[in-house]
Motif scaffolding. Structure first.
Motif, PDB file in Angstrom:
ATOM      1  N   LEU A 176       0.835  -1.203   0.000  1.00  0.00           N
ATOM      2  CA  LEU A 176       0.000   0.000   0.000  1.00  0.00           C
ATOM      3  C   LEU A 176       0.869   1.251   0.000  1.00  0.00           C
ATOM      4  O   LEU A 176       0.574   2.234  -0.699  1.00  0.00           O
ATOM      5  N   ALA A 177       1.946   1.220   0.785  1.00  0.00           N
ATOM      6  CA  ALA A 177       2.871   2.354   0.833  1.00  0.00           C
ATOM      7  C   ALA A 177       3.530   2.576  -0.533  1.00  0.00           C
ATOM      8  O   ALA A 177       3.641   3.711  -1.007  1.00  0.00           O
ATOM      9  N   LEU A 178       3.963   1.482  -1.161  1.00  0.00           N
ATOM     10  CA  LEU A 178       4.615   1.593  -2.470  1.00  0.00           C
ATOM     11  C   LEU A 178       3.630   2.062  -3.537  1.00  0.00           C
ATOM     12  O   LEU A 178       4.005   2.794  -4.463  1.00  0.00           O
ATOM     13  N   LEU A 179       2.371   1.660  -3.407  1.00  0.00           N
ATOM     14  CA  LEU A 179       1.341   2.124  -4.343  1.00  0.00           C
ATOM     15  C   LEU A 179       1.154   3.637  -4.210  1.00  0.00           C
ATOM     16  O   LEU A 179       1.050   4.358  -5.213  1.00  0.00           O
ATOM     17  N   THR A 180       1.127   4.124  -2.962  1.00  0.00           N
ATOM     18  CA  THR A 180       1.019   5.572  -2.723  1.00  0.00           C
ATOM     19  C   THR A 180       2.229   6.295  -3.295  1.00  0.00           C
ATOM     20  O   THR A 180       2.104   7.355  -3.918  1.00  0.00           O
ATOM     21  N   LEU A 181       3.408   5.699  -3.081  1.00  0.00           N
ATOM     22  CA  LEU A 181       4.644   6.271  -3.633  1.00  0.00           C
ATOM     23  C   LEU A 181       4.563   6.337  -5.161  1.00  0.00           C
ATOM     24  O   LEU A 181       4.954   7.342  -5.771  1.00  0.00           O
ATOM     25  N   ALA A 182       4.041   5.280  -5.772  1.00  0.00           N
ATOM     26  CA  ALA A 182       3.905   5.246  -7.231  1.00  0.00           C
ATOM     27  C   ALA A 182       2.956   6.342  -7.722  1.00  0.00           C
ATOM     28  O   ALA A 182       3.192   6.956  -8.777  1.00  0.00           O
ATOM     29  N   ILE A 183       1.896   6.606  -6.947  1.00  0.00           N
ATOM     30  CA  ILE A 183       0.956   7.677  -7.318  1.00  0.00           C
ATOM     31  C   ILE A 183       1.664   9.030  -7.267  1.00  0.00           C
ATOM     32  O   ILE A 183       1.486   9.869  -8.160  1.00  0.00           O
ATOM     33  N   VAL A 184       2.476   9.242  -6.230  1.00  0.00           N
ATOM     34  CA  VAL A 184       3.241  10.495  -6.116  1.00  0.00           C
ATOM     35  C   VAL A 184       4.136  10.673  -7.339  1.00  0.00           C
ATOM     36  O   VAL A 184       4.164  11.743  -7.968  1.00  0.00           O
ATOM     37  N   ILE A 185       4.864   9.620  -7.687  1.00  0.00           N
ATOM     38  CA  ILE A 185       5.779   9.690  -8.831  1.00  0.00           C
ATOM     39  C   ILE A 185       4.995   9.916 -10.129  1.00  0.00           C
ATOM     40  O   ILE A 185       5.377  10.744 -10.968  1.00  0.00           O
ATOM     41  N   GLY A 186       3.880   9.181 -10.282  1.00  0.00           N
ATOM     42  CA  GLY A 186       3.071   9.340 -11.484  1.00  0.00           C
ATOM     43  C   GLY A 186       2.528  10.745 -11.644  1.00  0.00           C
ATOM     44  O   GLY A 186       2.556  11.314 -12.746  1.00  0.00           O
ATOM     45  N   LEU A 187       2.058  11.333 -10.556  1.00  0.00           N
ATOM     46  CA  LEU A 187       1.514  12.693 -10.608  1.00  0.00           C
ATOM     47  C   LEU A 187       2.597  13.712 -10.952  1.00  0.00           C
ATOM     48  O   LEU A 187       2.326  14.728 -11.601  1.00  0.00           O
ATOM     49  N   MET A 189       4.941  13.221 -12.972  1.00  0.00           N
ATOM     50  CA  MET A 189       5.295  13.059 -14.383  1.00  0.00           C
ATOM     51  C   MET A 189       4.314  13.786 -15.294  1.00  0.00           C
ATOM     52  O   MET A 189       4.532  13.872 -16.509  1.00  0.00           O
ATOM     53  N   LEU A 190       3.229  14.309 -14.710  1.00  0.00           N
ATOM     54  CA  LEU A 190       2.228  15.013 -15.504  1.00  0.00           C
ATOM     55  C   LEU A 190       2.729  16.398 -15.918  1.00  0.00           C
ATOM     56  O   LEU A 190       3.619  16.966 -15.288  1.00  0.00           O
TER      57      LEU A 190
END
Length: 452
Positions: A176-187, A189-190
């Motif tokens: 869950l933590a890594l998923l949140t981290l991935a969302i941060v990184i993805g956002l 990249m916008l």
């Protein structure tokens, strides 16, 4: 306080009410776990019941919000007018627990905080003079260790936040933590600057929604209890003034002033604005004045929150009015326990995934400052290496100083204070003592002669 060119200083930019509230909410979510933990620990040690601990937490939020507004908006000679979030300091938790458990109780803690903070208030202009001992070799080391010292907090959050819980360190928590981290990184990249700046807030909201869908966390207690409740004056009794308790808290006060000075300098570096002795003194006065007033409403010593320095760095939002809006949100949370319970329900792994980026960004800001240092000078290399290594000691093993006197444990309880003290002392040794100055003059003469 020194007048600043408000048209040029980014901290004075006003972004409008909507953006200020949105970005301010990011600050609240970032530091929420840190601000409620000290009253929870102290209240438990004092043997309070759940309702009483709830009062301590509400008071911490309310006072932290007022202190944040004072620090960011400021009045004459009080308030650094920088994007700094204030809240109950972790530095004094061990000392306050010791006072509580040795018979003094909360009244003795409150009395010690009031006296020590008032002394700190009057020491502020003298303490701020140490700014000249903070060249990049010192500030870079301190900012770097601020980030490194916070990373274990993010890791604990990623693992679940509670070592005694059966799911501590579970694959589910870390995923869950890594998923949140991935969302941060993805956002980030916008193309949208707004989404990049709101990446922490949006990632925490999305992470919480995903957690709810997957059955993480406990959201059942949000509607339990009062919805509106104002903090009470001296709810736990009038303060008691005990000499030994005051002396212990005075040592803590000096540590907090050191850490707050480091945070003021760090956020000044990130914002790119002038930080001089007058500004540090104004920031320390706000710190100490809010700390002295905190016990009246049932809270404890206040301090600048280092984790929010990372948020300023990663979002690029440098406006002090954004943080003031965050202070307003904290005040509302202190009056609306239901909102506090809602934010408290955010699963720790979600905060951990976002915190990993935030706290790493602080360390990266320190490394950027250290890039200004001339490492051809061997003494600079020694200052940086030794200071950061000394700061890592309590991070690696908190029990390192366990057999030392209590005042030593208090002084070096955190990597921030350890690095700050070591860097200042080494900078004095290498750059300010008469012998070091003579060596520097001699070396310059040799270089000039070789040049000619």
């Amino acid at each position: 306080m020194t007048k600043l060119n408000k048209s040029l200083s980014p901290e004075h930019e006003y972004l409008g009410a909507t953006k200020s509230v949105a970005y301010g909410l990011q600050h609240v979510l970032t530091m929420y776990g840190g601000i409620v933990a000290p009253p929870l620990i102290i209240g438990t040690a004092a043997g309070l019941n759940a309702a009483q601990i709830g009062l301590l937490i509400a008071a911490a939020l309310f006072v932290g919000g007022l202190a944040t507004i004072l620090q960011t908006i400021g009045v004459k000679y009080i308030g650094a007018q920088l994007p700094l979030v204030q809240g109950v300091s972790f530095a004094g938790v061990a000392t306050m627990v010791a006072i509580v458990t040795t018979g003094g109780g909360l009244p003795a803690v409150y009395g010690a905080v009031i006296v020590a903070s008032l002394i700190g208030f009057f020491l502020a202009p003298y303490f701020s003079k140490i700014i000249r001992f903070f060249p990049p070799v010192v500030t870079g080391s301190v900012i770097t260790i601020i980030g490194l010292s916070l990373l274990p907090v993010a890791v604990r959050w990623m693992m679940g936040g509670n070592k005694t819980a059966p799911n501590w360190g579970s694959i589910e928590n870390i995923s869950l933590a890594l998923l949140t981290l991935a969302i941060v990184i993805g956002l980030n990249m916008l193309q949208s600057p707004t989404m990049r700046r709101l990446s922490i807030l949006v990632s925490i909201i999305l992470g919480t929604c995903i957690a709810y869908i997957l059955g993480f966390g406990d959201f059942s207690h949000i509607t339990n209890g009062a919805w509106i409740q104002a903090p009470s004056v001296f709810a736990f009794g009038l303060p008691v003034f005990e000499f030994t308790a005051i002396l212990s808290m005075l040592i803590v006060t000096l540590v907090i002033m050191t850490e707050t000075t480091a945070d003021i300098i760090a956020v000044g570096e990130i914002v790119g604005t002038k930080v001089d002795a007058e500004r540090i003194a104004a920031g320390l006065r706000a710190d100490m004045l809010s700390s002295a007033a905190a016990p009246i409403l049932g809270s404890f010593m206040q301090s600048a929150f280092a984790q929010n320095v990372g948020l300023v760095a990663i979002t690029g939002i440098k406006s002090r009015f954004v943080v003031a809006a965050g202070g307003g949100i904290l005040v509302i949370l202190g009056l609306l326990p239901i909102m506090g319970r809602l934010i408290a329900a955010i699963p720790f792994p979600v905060l951990g995934g976002a915190g990993l980026v935030l706290f790493g960004t602080v360390a990266a800001s320190g490394i950027r400052t250290l890039a200004k240092v001339d490492y051809n000078e061997q003494k600079n290399l020694i200052i940086v290496a030794t200071s950061i290594a000394a700061g890592m000691i309590p991070i690696i093993d908190y029990s390192f100083f366990i057999n030392f006197p209590k005042w030593v444990q208090t002084l070096f309880h955190s990597g921030i204070s350890s690095t700050c003290i070591m860097a200042i002392l080494l900078n004095l040794l290498f750059n300010h003592l008469p012998s070091s100055k003579r060596k520097s003059v001699t070396k310059n003469k040799i270089l000039q002669e070789a040049h000619h």
